[in-house]
Design a protein around this motif. Structure first.
Motif, PDB file in Angstrom:
ATOM      1  N   GLY A 104       0.534   1.728  13.502  1.00 17.56           N
ATOM      2  CA  GLY A 104      -0.475   1.434  12.195  1.00 17.56           C
ATOM      3  C   GLY A 104      -0.357   2.315  11.450  1.00 17.56           C
ATOM      4  O   GLY A 104      -0.129   2.723   9.898  1.00 17.56           O
ATOM      5  N   THR A 105       0.027   3.572  11.392  1.00 15.13           N
ATOM      6  CA  THR A 105       0.472   4.371  10.334  1.00 15.13           C
ATOM      7  C   THR A 105       1.709   4.330   9.506  1.00 15.13           C
ATOM      8  O   THR A 105       1.557   3.863   8.442  1.00 15.13           O
ATOM      9  CB  THR A 105       1.291   5.716  11.190  1.00 15.13           C
ATOM     10  OG1 THR A 105       0.057   6.418  12.229  1.00 15.13           O
ATOM     11  CG2 THR A 105       1.230   7.226   9.983  1.00 15.13           C
ATOM     12  N   ALA A 106       1.919   3.535  10.050  1.00 12.55           N
ATOM     13  CA  ALA A 106       3.354   2.485   9.047  1.00 12.55           C
ATOM     14  C   ALA A 106       2.734   2.066   8.553  1.00 12.55           C
ATOM     15  O   ALA A 106       3.431   1.319   7.629  1.00 12.55           O
ATOM     16  CB  ALA A 106       4.933   2.274   9.912  1.00 12.55           C
ATOM     17  N   ALA A 107       2.171   0.637   8.814  1.00 14.11           N
ATOM     18  CA  ALA A 107       1.124   0.343   7.884  1.00 14.11           C
ATOM     19  C   ALA A 107       0.880   0.006   7.266  1.00 14.11           C
ATOM     20  O   ALA A 107       0.452  -0.373   6.091  1.00 14.11           O
ATOM     21  CB  ALA A 107       0.630  -0.937   9.101  1.00 14.11           C
ATOM     22  N   SER A 108      -0.096   1.666   7.628  1.00 12.15           N
ATOM     23  CA  SER A 108      -1.035   1.897   6.337  1.00 12.15           C
ATOM     24  C   SER A 108       0.117   2.659   5.088  1.00 12.15           C
ATOM     25  O   SER A 108      -0.609   2.791   4.034  1.00 12.15           O
ATOM     26  CB  SER A 108      -1.386   3.088   6.719  1.00 12.15           C
ATOM     27  OG  SER A 108      -2.692   3.068   7.758  1.00 12.15           O
ATOM     28  N   VAL A 109       1.373   3.388   6.011  1.00 11.64           N
ATOM     29  CA  VAL A 109       2.026   4.319   3.944  1.00 11.64           C
ATOM     30  C   VAL A 109       2.978   2.435   3.573  1.00 11.64           C
ATOM     31  O   VAL A 109       3.171   3.185   2.728  1.00 11.64           O
ATOM     32  CB  VAL A 109       3.372   4.651   5.017  1.00 11.64           C
ATOM     33  CG1 VAL A 109       4.307   4.665   4.120  1.00 11.64           C
ATOM     34  CG2 VAL A 109       2.414   6.337   5.770  1.00 11.64           C
ATOM     35  N   VAL A 110       2.899   1.032   3.940  1.00  8.82           N
ATOM     36  CA  VAL A 110       3.494  -0.150   3.602  1.00  8.82           C
ATOM     37  C   VAL A 110       2.338  -0.126   2.954  1.00  8.82           C
ATOM     38  O   VAL A 110       2.527  -0.847   1.483  1.00  8.82           O
ATOM     39  CB  VAL A 110       3.662  -0.723   4.337  1.00  8.82           C
ATOM     40  CG1 VAL A 110       4.401  -1.860   3.753  1.00  8.82           C
ATOM     41  CG2 VAL A 110       4.828  -0.490   5.211  1.00  8.82           C
ATOM     42  N   ALA A 111       0.554  -0.202   3.064  1.00  7.67           N
ATOM     43  CA  ALA A 111       0.575  -0.914   2.335  1.00  7.67           C
ATOM     44  C   ALA A 111      -0.161  -0.024   0.760  1.00  7.67           C
ATOM     45  O   ALA A 111      -1.088  -0.259   0.280  1.00  7.67           O
ATOM     46  CB  ALA A 111      -1.096  -0.982   2.932  1.00  7.67           C
ATOM     47  N   ALA A 112      -0.133   1.445   1.247  1.00  5.08           N
ATOM     48  CA  ALA A 112      -0.368   2.546   0.247  1.00  5.08           C
ATOM     49  C   ALA A 112       0.702   2.096  -0.668  1.00  5.08           C
ATOM     50  O   ALA A 112       0.326   2.467  -2.274  1.00  5.08           O
ATOM     51  CB  ALA A 112      -0.361   3.630   1.054  1.00  5.08           C
ATOM     52  N   LEU A 113       2.251   2.194   0.021  1.00  5.62           N
ATOM     53  CA  LEU A 113       2.961   2.392  -1.428  1.00  5.62           C
ATOM     54  C   LEU A 113       2.698   0.656  -2.497  1.00  5.62           C
ATOM     55  O   LEU A 113       2.860   0.607  -3.334  1.00  5.62           O
ATOM     56  CB  LEU A 113       4.127   2.255  -0.426  1.00  5.62           C
ATOM     57  CG  LEU A 113       4.735   3.007   0.189  1.00  5.62           C
ATOM     58  CD1 LEU A 113       5.719   3.340   0.762  1.00  5.62           C
ATOM     59  CD2 LEU A 113       4.762   4.122  -1.450  1.00  5.62           C
ATOM     60  N   ALA A 114       2.376  -0.208  -1.218  1.00  7.37           N
ATOM     61  CA  ALA A 114       1.808  -1.745  -1.996  1.00  7.37           C
ATOM     62  C   ALA A 114       0.912  -1.307  -3.592  1.00  7.37           C
ATOM     63  O   ALA A 114       0.839  -2.212  -4.039  1.00  7.37           O
ATOM     64  CB  ALA A 114       1.658  -2.703  -1.466  1.00  7.37           C
ATOM     65  N   LEU A 115       0.081  -0.621  -2.625  1.00  5.27           N
ATOM     66  CA  LEU A 115      -1.205  -0.749  -3.560  1.00  5.27           C
ATOM     67  C   LEU A 115      -0.354   0.533  -4.744  1.00  5.27           C
ATOM     68  O   LEU A 115      -0.462  -0.155  -6.174  1.00  5.27           O
ATOM     69  CB  LEU A 115      -2.436   0.094  -3.007  1.00  5.27           C
ATOM     70  CG  LEU A 115      -3.352  -0.775  -2.494  1.00  5.27           C
ATOM     71  CD1 LEU A 115      -4.137  -0.356  -1.303  1.00  5.27           C
ATOM     72  CD2 LEU A 115      -4.465  -1.654  -3.093  1.00  5.27           C
ATOM     73  N   ILE A 116      -0.268   0.739  -4.922  1.00 10.77           N
ATOM     74  CA  ILE A 116       0.634   2.445  -6.012  1.00 10.77           C
ATOM     75  C   ILE A 116       1.949   1.380  -6.439  1.00 10.77           C
ATOM     76  O   ILE A 116       1.720   1.015  -7.676  1.00 10.77           O
ATOM     77  CB  ILE A 116       1.376   3.012  -5.298  1.00 10.77           C
ATOM     78  CG1 ILE A 116       0.502   4.498  -4.266  1.00 10.77           C
ATOM     79  CG2 ILE A 116       2.447   3.384  -6.365  1.00 10.77           C
ATOM     80  CD1 ILE A 116       1.147   5.367  -3.384  1.00 10.77           C
ATOM     81  N   LYS A 117       2.127   0.542  -6.293  1.00  6.59           N
ATOM     82  CA  LYS A 117       3.046  -0.717  -6.919  1.00  6.59           C
ATOM     83  C   LYS A 117       2.243  -1.562  -7.781  1.00  6.59           C
ATOM     84  O   LYS A 117       2.748  -1.833  -9.220  1.00  6.59           O
ATOM     85  CB  LYS A 117       3.689  -1.212  -6.203  1.00  6.59           C
ATOM     86  CG  LYS A 117       4.668  -2.319  -6.870  1.00  6.59           C
ATOM     87  CD  LYS A 117       6.369  -2.862  -6.453  1.00  6.59           C
ATOM     88  CE  LYS A 117       6.801  -4.043  -6.721  1.00  6.59           C
ATOM     89  NZ  LYS A 117       8.027  -4.770  -5.613  1.00  6.59           N
TER      90      LYS A 117
END
Length: 87
Positions: free
Chosen positions: A11-24
């Protein structure tokens, strides 16, 4: 490591990936906006330059016509002098 720990990390990893996708996506959107604004500015500049060029062409056409008329007047007054000046 228990399944609860694995799901917690996932869940933490998915949140980090989602945050990076949003930033990108945010970065790309801003970049595209900047390029769009730059393109609009360049188009405005090109339009102004084209307007200026058309005005210069019109002025040149008028000047050439005026010069031709002056040559005709000078030729009518003193054709020999005009021939001497052209040589």
């Amino acid at each position: 490591m228990t399944p609860t720990d694995i799901f917690g990390f996932a869940g933490t990893a998915a949140s980090v990936v989602a945050a990076l996708a949003l930033i990108k996506a945010s970065y790309q959107t801003k970049t595209s906006q900047v390029w769009k604004e730059e393109a609009e500015a360049q188009k405005s500049r090109a339009d102004r330059l084209q307007t200026d060029m058309n005005e210069i062409k019109e002025r040149l056409t008028r000047i050439e016509a005026e010069n031709q008329r002056l040559i005709e007047l000078l030729t009518a007054l003193d054709p020999e002098r005009v021939r001497a000046l052209r040589i």
